[in-house]
Design an enzyme around this catalytic site. Sequence first.
Site, PDB file in Angstrom:
ATOM      1  N   TYR A 132       0.850  -1.191   0.000  1.00  0.00           N
ATOM      2  CA  TYR A 132       0.000   0.000   0.000  1.00  0.00           C
ATOM      3  C   TYR A 132       0.887   1.243   0.000  1.00  0.00           C
ATOM      4  O   TYR A 132       1.827   1.346   0.792  1.00  0.00           O
ATOM      5  CB  TYR A 132      -0.931   0.023   1.226  1.00  0.00           C
ATOM      6  CG  TYR A 132      -1.856   1.214   1.138  1.00  0.00           C
ATOM      7  CD1 TYR A 132      -2.863   1.234   0.176  1.00  0.00           C
ATOM      8  CD2 TYR A 132      -1.680   2.326   1.951  1.00  0.00           C
ATOM      9  CE1 TYR A 132      -3.685   2.341   0.032  1.00  0.00           C
ATOM     10  CE2 TYR A 132      -2.500   3.433   1.817  1.00  0.00           C
ATOM     11  CZ  TYR A 132      -3.500   3.439   0.850  1.00  0.00           C
ATOM     12  OH  TYR A 132      -4.300   4.541   0.686  1.00  0.00           O
ATOM     13  N   ASN A 217      -2.963   5.829   6.664  1.00  0.00           N
ATOM     14  CA  ASN A 217      -3.571   6.661   7.712  1.00  0.00           C
ATOM     15  C   ASN A 217      -4.298   5.787   8.737  1.00  0.00           C
ATOM     16  O   ASN A 217      -4.187   4.557   8.730  1.00  0.00           O
ATOM     17  CB  ASN A 217      -4.513   7.687   7.078  1.00  0.00           C
ATOM     18  CG  ASN A 217      -5.672   7.020   6.351  1.00  0.00           C
ATOM     19  OD1 ASN A 217      -5.853   5.805   6.453  1.00  0.00           O
ATOM     20  ND2 ASN A 217      -6.431   7.799   5.622  1.00  0.00           N
ATOM     21  N   SER A 240       5.875   8.788  13.612  1.00  0.00           N
ATOM     22  CA  SER A 240       7.290   8.417  13.670  1.00  0.00           C
ATOM     23  C   SER A 240       7.938   8.961  14.948  1.00  0.00           C
ATOM     24  O   SER A 240       7.431   9.890  15.579  1.00  0.00           O
ATOM     25  CB  SER A 240       8.022   8.882  12.425  1.00  0.00           C
ATOM     26  OG  SER A 240       7.697  10.209  12.181  1.00  0.00           O
ATOM     27  N   GLN A 262      12.694  14.885  12.058  1.00  0.00           N
ATOM     28  CA  GLN A 262      11.743  13.856  12.455  1.00  0.00           C
ATOM     29  C   GLN A 262      10.355  14.456  12.627  1.00  0.00           C
ATOM     30  O   GLN A 262       9.356  13.873  12.217  1.00  0.00           O
ATOM     31  CB  GLN A 262      12.217  13.202  13.760  1.00  0.00           C
ATOM     32  CG  GLN A 262      11.627  11.843  14.002  1.00  0.00           C
ATOM     33  CD  GLN A 262      12.022  10.847  12.923  1.00  0.00           C
ATOM     34  OE1 GLN A 262      13.110  10.921  12.387  1.00  0.00           O
ATOM     35  NE2 GLN A 262      11.109   9.953  12.570  1.00  0.00           N
ATOM     36  N   HIS A 265       7.849  14.786   9.666  1.00  0.00           N
ATOM     37  CA  HIS A 265       7.054  13.675   9.146  1.00  0.00           C
ATOM     38  C   HIS A 265       5.580  13.843   9.443  1.00  0.00           C
ATOM     39  O   HIS A 265       4.724  13.422   8.686  1.00  0.00           O
ATOM     40  CB  HIS A 265       7.487  12.359   9.816  1.00  0.00           C
ATOM     41  CG  HIS A 265       8.659  11.720   9.153  1.00  0.00           C
ATOM     42  ND1 HIS A 265       8.639  11.359   7.845  1.00  0.00           N
ATOM     43  CD2 HIS A 265       9.879  11.363   9.629  1.00  0.00           C
ATOM     44  CE1 HIS A 265       9.793  10.801   7.529  1.00  0.00           C
ATOM     45  NE2 HIS A 265      10.566  10.806   8.595  1.00  0.00           N
ATOM     46  N   GLU A 312      11.323   3.987  17.445  1.00  0.00           N
ATOM     47  CA  GLU A 312      11.516   3.584  16.046  1.00  0.00           C
ATOM     48  C   GLU A 312      12.968   3.877  15.621  1.00  0.00           C
ATOM     49  O   GLU A 312      13.648   3.027  15.079  1.00  0.00           O
ATOM     50  CB  GLU A 312      10.533   4.388  15.190  1.00  0.00           C
ATOM     51  CG  GLU A 312      10.621   4.111  13.706  1.00  0.00           C
ATOM     52  CD  GLU A 312       9.780   5.093  12.894  1.00  0.00           C
ATOM     53  OE1 GLU A 312       9.487   6.200  13.404  1.00  0.00           O
ATOM     54  OE2 GLU A 312       9.428   4.768  11.749  1.00  0.00           O
ATOM     55  N   HIS A 313      13.419   5.107  15.877  1.00  0.00           N
ATOM     56  CA  HIS A 313      14.801   5.494  15.562  1.00  0.00           C
ATOM     57  C   HIS A 313      15.529   5.877  16.849  1.00  0.00           C
ATOM     58  O   HIS A 313      14.979   6.622  17.661  1.00  0.00           O
ATOM     59  CB  HIS A 313      14.841   6.726  14.653  1.00  0.00           C
ATOM     60  CG  HIS A 313      14.063   6.570  13.386  1.00  0.00           C
ATOM     61  ND1 HIS A 313      12.842   7.165  13.178  1.00  0.00           N
ATOM     62  CD2 HIS A 313      14.338   5.879  12.262  1.00  0.00           C
ATOM     63  CE1 HIS A 313      12.387   6.854  11.977  1.00  0.00           C
ATOM     64  NE2 HIS A 313      13.280   6.065  11.393  1.00  0.00           N
ATOM     65  N   ASP A 346      16.680   7.063   6.120  1.00  0.00           N
ATOM     66  CA  ASP A 346      15.348   7.183   5.519  1.00  0.00           C
ATOM     67  C   ASP A 346      15.399   6.928   4.014  1.00  0.00           C
ATOM     68  O   ASP A 346      14.428   6.473   3.425  1.00  0.00           O
ATOM     69  CB  ASP A 346      14.791   8.598   5.756  1.00  0.00           C
ATOM     70  CG  ASP A 346      14.248   8.765   7.172  1.00  0.00           C
ATOM     71  OD1 ASP A 346      14.061   7.737   7.849  1.00  0.00           O
ATOM     72  OD2 ASP A 346      14.023   9.919   7.598  1.00  0.00           O
ATOM     73  N   GLU A 400       1.553 -40.456  26.646  1.00  0.00           N
ATOM     74  CA  GLU A 400       0.522 -39.480  26.256  1.00  0.00           C
ATOM     75  C   GLU A 400      -0.786 -40.172  25.885  1.00  0.00           C
ATOM     76  O   GLU A 400      -1.707 -39.523  25.383  1.00  0.00           O
ATOM     77  CB  GLU A 400       1.024 -38.635  25.082  1.00  0.00           C
ATOM     78  CG  GLU A 400       2.120 -37.670  25.476  1.00  0.00           C
ATOM     79  CD  GLU A 400       2.347 -36.562  24.441  1.00  0.00           C
ATOM     80  OE1 GLU A 400       1.884 -36.691  23.295  1.00  0.00           O
ATOM     81  OE2 GLU A 400       2.990 -35.559  24.827  1.00  0.00           O
ATOM     82  N   HIS A 405       0.388 -44.108  17.806  1.00  0.00           N
ATOM     83  CA  HIS A 405       1.689 -43.464  17.569  1.00  0.00           C
ATOM     84  C   HIS A 405       2.812 -44.410  18.000  1.00  0.00           C
ATOM     85  O   HIS A 405       3.818 -44.559  17.306  1.00  0.00           O
ATOM     86  CB  HIS A 405       1.820 -42.175  18.389  1.00  0.00           C
ATOM     87  CG  HIS A 405       1.133 -40.988  17.779  1.00  0.00           C
ATOM     88  ND1 HIS A 405      -0.228 -40.866  17.723  1.00  0.00           N
ATOM     89  CD2 HIS A 405       1.648 -39.873  17.199  1.00  0.00           C
ATOM     90  CE1 HIS A 405      -0.536 -39.730  17.140  1.00  0.00           C
ATOM     91  NE2 HIS A 405       0.590 -39.102  16.809  1.00  0.00           N
TER      92      HIS A 405
END
Length: 739
Positions: A132, A217, A240, A262, A265, A312-313, A346, A400, A405
């Site tokens: 997207y 968004n 951000s 920053q 943004h 984030e950063h 970036d 078990e 098995h």
Amino acid sequence: MTCHPERLPSSEAKGSACHPERSEGSPQTLRDDVARRTTNIIRRVRVGGDSALLELAYELDGVQLDSLEVPRAERRRALAALDPDVRRVMERAMRNIERAHRAFAPTTIETETEPGIVVGRRPDALERVGVYAPGGSAAYPSSVLMACVPARIAGVREIVLCSPPGRNGLPADVVLAAAELCGVDRVFAVGGSGAIAAMALGTDSVPRVDRVVGPGNAYVAEAKRQLASEVGFDSPAGPSELLVIADESASPADIVGEMLAQAEHDVNARVLALVMSDRFAAELRRKVASDCVRVVASLDEALDIVADFAPEHLLLAVAEAESLLPRVRNAACVFLGSTSSVAFGDYMTGANHVLPTGGAARRYSGLTTSDFVRWTSYQRVSPAAATRLSADVATFAEAEGLPAHAAAARARSGPRQIEPCDLSDNRNLFGVAPAALRELKSLDARTALPYPSGDGELRRAFADYLGCAPENVVTGNGSDQVIELAFRALAGAGGTVAWCEPTFSMIPRFVEWLGARAKAVPSRRDGAAGVDALLSADADVVYLCSPNNPTGVTTPAREIEALIAKARGTVVIDEAYAEYAGKSCVDLVATADNLVVVRTMSKAFGLAGLRVGAAVASPALAKRIGAMRAPFSVNAIAQRIATAVLREDVDWMRSIVRETCTEREALLLGLRRLGLDALQSEANFVFIPIDDADGVVQRLAALGVLVRAFNGAIRVTVGPPHMVESFLLALERVLGERR
Ligand code: PMP
């Protein structure tokens, strides 16, 4: 500048300029409204497919579309029309993203968990991926590259891109150009939550994809949340964030630049600088809001704030950025040193800029090629391994309550086979210390080839491991060398060395080579050292091995203490196998100045080939032993690997020791079934009194199983289950032949 150092709910993310689905009111009403409208849009796309998407384009984007798919010619046109300089930098960015992501691309890994049992996993690219790309003022071609290039490298068969139409009915030209540049297969003029629903659910035009990535968004974020059970998504993206740790080496102007960048943004961007002085804080506060700057008392405090915030950063604008990196927790991407501007990351460095925000860096990573693959795991069991596994698997399955098995496992049991194995030298047969493997792989000529610069690091590592001081430690080329050095320093030519028979086979030779006099006395009947006999030898050096090689028997602590207290000379306790016994005399070194304890990395740590051992003694005694030692006794590679293993792999060693002790009991049980009794071993081997030991050893060797013969006994190193089983099978056959 605005700044929001506190957390905001992520659904308010990027609410500014991405797609014109707008709401008004309080944050909670806003969130409810976004959720309700998104649910409605998803329902419309689920029911109406393409026609719902066309209606949404009209309602939300104000365009009447004839078709949703953007013709290839439009993408080519947009790329041709792109400013050549912009195209050049986009191509440069793409090349670096390609390089970095190719270097980190996941590969097939196989490992053999036991001989004949191979477990592997192979990365398989997702078939189809959706990207997207927001429109309007948030149309960022860099994000298109960051999503599409890794998908391509992972081998995704088809990349589909959705981006909202502008007034001309097409996504932004920069988005179309970037899509063309990185080889997107199909592009659709669909925006917002409708686009997410279309890619997650599929319509007649928009194909259903396996995973959707890309920013958006609040409606896009909400659609991802609501559709999470139907398709894979990237980590949730919110406003951000940048956290800066700056010390006096940084330039306040540069830090301000980073913070403003920053904040650009997004009006909700969260920016915080952690600084070391009021003066530096005041400089920053001249240009940025006061609450975006905090003074901390130490780097430790700053790192705790980072760990809590999970940014984030993270920009480490400090002199020692590299050495701080290992201590950073919960940061999505770290920028090392003040020249490593976040802006470079970036766009251009090749690292991915699609990163988790809003605290999600605690549990998510930035986008990588791994996001575009799923793993196929596989396993292979050889016929011999199947035979070995079947009984244990049947036991487990029955426990078990799954008898079918158990029956399936038993049906795979073929004739039991003897597999060749070497159980003759008391080596650790259970695996390789992880830090040793890592260090071996990362060796380079600069650290491996010059003369080692002392052995301080290794001595410190031994001291920390053993709970003594570095001054107590003398290292050597295996404990062999350490024992020889101790004999030379403490008995010397013409001196006397006493020990109990049988013991470590090199001892008589060391004494002979030195020109010292040997006083071998018998052990007690139970295999422990005869302390009285040792004392009556009145030797310069008493050597005592505990647990003893070859018997595995330990001498009780009380008796060792009595020996140290009463001996005229020095007592050398060889603790080559102490880790298996879980006891040691190292603590006595603090009070006994006639005691030397010898340790090795060859046994429990499994580093026999590396040749690293140590003597532990009072500083004065350690000095006398060290004076006999050539300066470079332990080579640089051995020092580096042994240090890493002592620092990092003690837990690994302990788990190996536990496994060894379990297998030792299994071996003793098997021997008893064959009518044999071993001595009570506390080491990784057992000593089995047996008639014609030499003959037994030779016949075992003919079957491929190697063990050591002693006078009237054999010594067998404990290995993992398949080796114990092979040995018992071979011994059963040899004993059968004798009858
Ligand atoms: N002491 C004992 C009791 C041993 O069994 C051995 C080796 N088998 C050594 C010392 C020597 O070990 P390294 O030289 O590998 O440290």
